[in-house]
Design an enzyme around this catalytic site. Structure first.
Site, mmCIF file in Angstrom:
data_model
loop_
_atom_site.group_PDB
_atom_site.id
_atom_site.type_symbol
_atom_site.label_atom_id
_atom_site.label_comp_id
_atom_site.label_asym_id
_atom_site.label_seq_id
_atom_site.Cartn_x
_atom_site.Cartn_y
_atom_site.Cartn_z
ATOM 1 N N LYS A 125 0.869 -1.182 0.000
ATOM 2 C CA LYS A 125 0.000 0.000 0.000
ATOM 3 C C LYS A 125 0.898 1.220 0.000
ATOM 4 O O LYS A 125 2.025 1.155 0.476
ATOM 5 C CB LYS A 125 -0.871 0.018 1.256
ATOM 6 C CG LYS A 125 -2.096 0.877 1.140
ATOM 7 C CD LYS A 125 -3.226 0.093 0.498
ATOM 8 C CE LYS A 125 -4.419 0.954 0.162
ATOM 9 N NZ LYS A 125 -5.579 0.104 -0.201
ATOM 10 N N ASP A 165 -7.028 4.165 -4.509
ATOM 11 C CA ASP A 165 -7.697 4.034 -3.203
ATOM 12 C C ASP A 165 -8.308 5.431 -2.963
ATOM 13 O O ASP A 165 -8.544 6.158 -3.932
ATOM 14 C CB ASP A 165 -6.701 3.626 -2.104
ATOM 15 C CG ASP A 165 -7.386 3.177 -0.814
ATOM 16 O OD1 ASP A 165 -7.851 2.025 -0.758
ATOM 17 O OD2 ASP A 165 -7.480 3.979 0.143
HETATM 18 P P1 NDP Z 1 -12.882 7.697 -3.015
HETATM 19 O O1 NDP Z 1 -11.822 8.700 -2.806
HETATM 20 O O2 NDP Z 1 -13.409 7.462 -4.373
HETATM 21 O O3 NDP Z 1 -14.129 8.004 -2.069
HETATM 22 C C1 NDP Z 1 -13.974 8.099 -0.693
HETATM 23 C C2 NDP Z 1 -15.313 8.466 -0.081
HETATM 24 O O4 NDP Z 1 -15.231 8.316 1.331
HETATM 25 C C3 NDP Z 1 -15.692 9.904 -0.333
HETATM 26 O O5 NDP Z 1 -17.084 10.023 -0.350
HETATM 27 C C4 NDP Z 1 -15.095 10.600 0.881
HETATM 28 O O6 NDP Z 1 -15.666 11.854 1.191
HETATM 29 C C5 NDP Z 1 -15.366 9.590 1.965
HETATM 30 N N1 NDP Z 1 -14.367 9.726 3.030
HETATM 31 C C6 NDP Z 1 -13.026 9.644 2.904
HETATM 32 N N2 NDP Z 1 -12.419 9.861 4.073
HETATM 33 C C7 NDP Z 1 -13.404 10.095 4.960
HETATM 34 C C8 NDP Z 1 -13.420 10.382 6.336
HETATM 35 N N3 NDP Z 1 -12.283 10.484 7.038
HETATM 36 N N4 NDP Z 1 -14.627 10.544 6.937
HETATM 37 C C9 NDP Z 1 -15.782 10.473 6.218
HETATM 38 N N5 NDP Z 1 -15.825 10.196 4.903
HETATM 39 C C10 NDP Z 1 -14.655 10.016 4.294
HETATM 40 O O7 NDP Z 1 -12.289 6.347 -2.412
HETATM 41 P P2 NDP Z 1 -12.809 4.833 -2.603
HETATM 42 O O8 NDP Z 1 -14.264 4.799 -2.826
HETATM 43 O O9 NDP Z 1 -11.923 4.182 -3.557
HETATM 44 O O10 NDP Z 1 -12.467 4.242 -1.168
HETATM 45 C C11 NDP Z 1 -13.442 4.130 -0.131
HETATM 46 C C12 NDP Z 1 -13.072 2.998 0.791
HETATM 47 O O11 NDP Z 1 -13.021 1.766 0.021
HETATM 48 C C13 NDP Z 1 -11.685 3.115 1.447
HETATM 49 O O12 NDP Z 1 -11.737 2.535 2.731
HETATM 50 C C14 NDP Z 1 -10.808 2.256 0.541
HETATM 51 O O13 NDP Z 1 -9.662 1.800 1.212
HETATM 52 C C15 NDP Z 1 -11.773 1.123 0.226
HETATM 53 N N6 NDP Z 1 -11.465 0.304 -0.937
HETATM 54 C C16 NDP Z 1 -11.317 0.867 -2.184
HETATM 55 C C17 NDP Z 1 -11.021 0.072 -3.255
HETATM 56 C C18 NDP Z 1 -10.861 0.617 -4.628
HETATM 57 O O14 NDP Z 1 -10.625 -0.164 -5.554
HETATM 58 N N7 NDP Z 1 -10.994 1.924 -4.851
HETATM 59 C C19 NDP Z 1 -10.846 -1.380 -3.118
HETATM 60 C C20 NDP Z 1 -11.090 -1.880 -1.783
HETATM 61 C C21 NDP Z 1 -11.376 -1.041 -0.748
HETATM 62 P P3 NDP Z 1 -14.906 13.202 0.797
HETATM 63 O O15 NDP Z 1 -14.996 13.299 -0.680
HETATM 64 O O16 NDP Z 1 -15.612 14.267 1.538
HETATM 65 O O17 NDP Z 1 -13.477 13.042 1.264
HETATM 66 O O1 2IT Z 2 -7.893 -1.707 -0.729
HETATM 67 C C1 2IT Z 2 -7.819 -2.198 -1.870
HETATM 68 O O2 2IT Z 2 -7.930 -3.412 -2.072
HETATM 69 C C2 2IT Z 2 -7.624 -1.287 -3.010
HETATM 70 N N1 2IT Z 2 -7.593 -0.075 -2.804
HETATM 71 C C3 2IT Z 2 -7.449 -1.835 -4.387
HETATM 72 C C4 2IT Z 2 -6.043 -2.304 -4.594
HETATM 73 C C5 2IT Z 2 -5.712 -2.744 -5.990
HETATM 74 O O3 2IT Z 2 -4.520 -3.035 -6.199
HETATM 75 O O4 2IT Z 2 -6.568 -2.826 -6.859
#
Ligand code: NDP
Ligand code: 2IT
Length: 445
Positions: A125, A165
């Site tokens: 990461k 992420d």
């Molecule tokens: P994005 O940046 O696309 O979206 C993040 C969302 O979460 C936004 O709505 C953001 O709001 C909100 N957010 C972020 N930080 C906070 C906080 N401290 N408190 C409240 N809301 C918050 O990220 P992702 O959708 O990609 O990621 C979301 C979650 O999913 C994370 O935990 C990530 O690790 C997990 N994840 C993502 C994957 C991927 O492929 N993208 C894969 C597996 C897991 P704002 O815009 O106001 O910051």
């Molecule tokens: O938390 C996760 O699994 C991710 N943000 C996606 C990682 C990836 O390599 O696709």
């Protein structure tokens, strides 16, 4: 004191100022206690001491220039946690809270998650305390170019393959890839989540959310139930949240909330695809706030609050770590919630997890329920190696099959260790054993 507790004590002392990392390690260690007790080989080879120590951590300066010509400096990281079963793989997070503790917790989780996917990927990461909010596209590009100017020497398609992420989506992956290509003079699959015209995989943008809902369907099926008609709360409004909501809507569930870091919207009528497209445009293009939804549609906005007090059948945390605490969990349970499927990483704190497990609701921990994102990254790597793209249907079918397999593996492992239905235990044990055995096979690494 058991071997697991002994090692945990040492980990606590050594990483005293890393609360998120300690939280993730404690949860895994608690779950794998029965395996460690049964199998002396892990203790003899000091597998636990090794598995908590990153193979390598790179920390670097990221200097860049803003649109006013001012110099800015951020901190960049890549945690290369474990390569026992494949090249390091895991996302990059750009968020002001990014620090060693948060990235080490994410890298640690990633090791076991990637092991569960059935694909050959190690865990890593990275990211930066850079805040993309309010920055112009040009500022984001200059930052990404500077970030990759250092990172490029540590990554590669067979070494370490980053992806997105929080704060890193298609735009950022594009700028990072462009700079890697210039520096390495190679067009390779060094990043996943790439654009569809230049090596990206269909369904990768959708995969985390879709996969999380497929996982929820598998959990419900064990109780002869289905997702259709269920009232669902979703947090977040980014990548994971948008495609969780999309799949729920497609399957006839009613999504009543979405949020961002300022608050949440409650739409009692439920979102439809049209409203969701509006949110995608708001968040991915206009980069606005979720509050605006309540100004546009019939919905209420709750500033500074999280959606867990809204009655629901199923909850899908899709924002960030520790967004469901003990109080939130209590509210969810009191309101009759029967399922929590985590698209975010470690969204439930230990108190919340213990309540979900004790009440025997269907609880899908992040490292199992959100593994569809990284699994589809693995499918992107596979297509890049073959230099052949698969169709949307092909990738979706493989993603679905992987989520079914992860659920089955976690479910069966939990039963084997005398805790039927406890997917925390099942996922942690199944994920751990594969990596630990690979480490044993490879000697003192
Ligand atoms: P994005 O940046 O696309 O979206 C993040 C969302 O979460 C936004 O709505 C953001 O709001 C909100 N957010 C972020 N930080 C906070 C906080 N401290 N408190 C409240 N809301 C918050 O990220 P992702 O959708 O990609 O990621 C979301 C979650 O999913 C994370 O935990 C990530 O690790 C997990 N994840 C993502 C994957 C991927 O492929 N993208 C894969 C597996 C897991 P704002 O815009 O106001 O910051
Ligand atoms: O938390 C996760 O699994 C991710 N943000 C996606 C990682 C990836 O390599 O696709």
């Amino acid at each position: 004191m058991s071997y697991t507790q002994e090692v945990l004590e040492v980990v606590r002392k050594r990483n005293a100022n890393e609360p998120e990392f300690l939280q993730a390690v404690s949860e895994v260690f608690e779950s794998i206690e029965p395996v460690i007790a049964r199998q002396k080989k892990y203790r003899d080879a000091k597998i636990l001491e090794r598995i908590v120590e990153p193979e390598r951590m790179v920390v670097f300066r990221v200097p860049w220039q803003d649109d006013q010509g001012n110099f800015q400096v951020n901190r960049g990281f890549r945690i290369q946690m474990n390569s026992a079963i494949g090249p390091y793989k895991g996302g990059l997070r750009f968020h002001p809270t990014v620090c060693a503790s948060i990235l080490k917790f994410l890298a640690f989780e990633q090791v076991f998650k990637n092991s569960l996917t059935t694909l050959p990927m190690g865990g890593g990461k990275g990211g930066s305390d850079f805040d993309p909010k309010g920055k112009s596209d040009n500022e984001v590009m200059r930052f990404c170019q500077s970030f990759m100017t250092e990172l490029f020497r540590h990554v590669g398609p067979d070494t370490d393959v980053p992806a997105g992420d929080i704060g890193v989506g298609g735009r950022e992956v594009g700028y990072l890839f462009g700079q890697y290509k210039r520096l390495a003079n190679e067009f390779t699959g060094v990043l996943t989540g790439k654009g569809l015209n230049w090596g990206g995989s269909l369904i990768r943008p959708e995969a985390t959310g879709y996969g999380c809902v497929y996982f929820a369907q598998e959990m419900l099926a064990t109780r002869n139930d289905g997702i259709q008609g269920k009232v669902c709360t979703v947090s977040g409004s980014g990548n994971a949240a948008q495609y969780t909501a999309e799949k729920l809507i497609q399957l006839g569930a009613k999504v009543v909330t979405m949020s961002d870091s300022n608050g949440f919207i409650h739409d009692a009528d439920g979102l439809d695809q049209e409203k969701l497209e509006w949110i995608k445009d708001l968040k991915n293009r206009r980069r606005g706030r979720i509050r605006e939804y309540a100004e546009k549609f019939k919905a209420t906005y709750h500033e500074g609050k999280r959606p867990w007090g809204i009655p629901c059948d199923c909850a899908f945390p899709c924002a960030t770590q520790n967004e469901i605490n003990g109080e939130d969990a209590k509210k969810l349970l009191q309101n009759g919630c029967i399922l929590v499927s985590e698209a975010a990483n470690m969204p439930s704190d230990p108190d919340a997890i213990h309540q979900f497990v004790a009440k025997k609701i269907l609880y899908g921990p992040g490292k199992a329920a959100n593994a569809g994102g990284v699994a589809t990254s693995g499918l992107e790597m596979c297509q890049n190696s073959m230099r052949l793209p698969w169709t949307r249907e092909e990738v979706d079918k493989r993603l679905h099959h992987i989520m079914v397999t992860i659920h089955k593996n976690a479910y069966n492992t939990a039963a084997e260790y005398g805790q039927p239905g406890n997917l925390v235990v099942g996922a942690n044990i199944a994920g751990f054993v594969k990596v630990a055995d690979a480490m044993l096979d490879q000697g003192l690494v």
